[in-house]
Design a protein around this motif. Sequence first.
Motif, PDB file in Angstrom:
ATOM      1  N   SER A  75      20.938  27.928  64.899  1.00  0.00           N
ATOM      2  CA  SER A  75      21.181  28.908  63.839  1.00  0.00           C
ATOM      3  C   SER A  75      21.168  30.313  64.413  1.00  0.00           C
ATOM      4  O   SER A  75      20.421  30.603  65.354  1.00  0.00           O
ATOM      5  N   ASP A  76      21.987  31.190  63.825  1.00  0.00           N
ATOM      6  CA  ASP A  76      21.911  32.595  64.210  1.00  0.00           C
ATOM      7  C   ASP A  76      21.091  33.372  63.184  1.00  0.00           C
ATOM      8  O   ASP A  76      20.577  32.802  62.213  1.00  0.00           O
ATOM      9  N   SER A  77      20.970  34.655  63.382  1.00  0.00           N
ATOM     10  CA  SER A  77      20.093  35.473  62.537  1.00  0.00           C
ATOM     11  C   SER A  77      20.637  35.653  61.129  1.00  0.00           C
ATOM     12  O   SER A  77      19.918  36.127  60.243  1.00  0.00           O
ATOM     13  N   ASP A  78      21.895  35.291  60.900  1.00  0.00           N
ATOM     14  CA  ASP A  78      22.492  35.403  59.573  1.00  0.00           C
ATOM     15  C   ASP A  78      22.503  34.070  58.826  1.00  0.00           C
ATOM     16  O   ASP A  78      23.035  33.979  57.719  1.00  0.00           O
ATOM     17  N   GLY A  79      21.949  33.014  59.435  1.00  0.00           N
ATOM     18  CA  GLY A  79      21.862  31.732  58.764  1.00  0.00           C
ATOM     19  C   GLY A  79      23.035  30.805  59.002  1.00  0.00           C
ATOM     20  O   GLY A  79      23.118  29.738  58.386  1.00  0.00           O
ATOM     21  N   TYR A  80      23.948  31.189  59.910  1.00  0.00           N
ATOM     22  CA  TYR A  80      25.060  30.307  60.252  1.00  0.00           C
ATOM     23  C   TYR A  80      24.601  29.314  61.316  1.00  0.00           C
ATOM     24  O   TYR A  80      23.856  29.664  62.226  1.00  0.00           O
ATOM     25  N   ILE A 105      27.192  28.012  56.711  1.00  0.00           N
ATOM     26  CA  ILE A 105      25.843  28.447  56.350  1.00  0.00           C
ATOM     27  C   ILE A 105      24.944  27.210  56.451  1.00  0.00           C
ATOM     28  O   ILE A 105      25.251  26.165  55.882  1.00  0.00           O
ATOM     29  N   THR A 149      30.319  27.815  52.761  1.00  0.00           N
ATOM     30  CA  THR A 149      29.173  28.610  52.319  1.00  0.00           C
ATOM     31  C   THR A 149      28.211  27.821  51.442  1.00  0.00           C
ATOM     32  O   THR A 149      27.029  28.152  51.365  1.00  0.00           O
ATOM     33  N   TRP A 192      25.599  26.859  64.353  1.00  0.00           N
ATOM     34  CA  TRP A 192      26.616  26.709  65.378  1.00  0.00           C
ATOM     35  C   TRP A 192      26.329  25.511  66.283  1.00  0.00           C
ATOM     36  O   TRP A 192      25.170  25.138  66.475  1.00  0.00           O
TER      37      TRP A 192
END
Length: 229
Positions: free
Chosen positions: A117-122, A154, A42, A124
């Motif tokens: 990145s995904d919509s939550d800021g992770y 993150i 994180t 991949w």
Amino acid sequence: MTKPAIILVHGFWGGAAHWAKVIPQLVSLGYSDLHAVEMPLTSLADDATRLRQMIAQQQGQVLLVGHSYGGAVITEAGNEPNVAGLVYIAAFAPDAGESPGGISQANPPAAFANLASDSDGYLWIKPELYHESFCQDLDAQEALVMAVTQKAPIGATFGDAISVPAWKNRPAWYQISSEDRMINPENQKMMSARMGARKIITLDAGHASLASRPDEVTALIVEATQSFG
């Protein structure tokens, strides 16, 4: 010689189980005080705090072994008094004020474009590109499991900078992966050279050398433990 505790530190896009092939080899060689810490991924501060907690639980000397981003974590947390050495496995070893993201942006790896990145800021590795990006020298089934179980960080963690790098204060060993597509091999050469590592080995391996070349990775860890009593 009393064997030290060994703490294995994973990086981005995988958890502690990425050490699954190294752990049995170390145990077979008499290293029973083993720990594979699970990072939250994180922030560098959070990850270093978790590692320091694990270090504090050990009674004697500790060897830290970091893969990938785990190298940044051992660089940040490795100044604890009972840390005797650091081993970097195809890993980041930033200097003070440097971040893994800054090092990568200056000299990008081959698979840099395969991150999303995904919509939550992770952040991949695109699952369909995980095999070719992270572990091209593993078989398809093992790569599939890694892709499906990947642990995304993150994205902002990539930009977190090191404060006081432990490799300036502790002996270090480094394994370069010459076919790495996640950390440019030229960056690995630069980082290992400037730290004045006691030993540098180069494997013709992808980024997941801890899984594709566990014999050589284990041997380097063992050599590091034998340098201090």
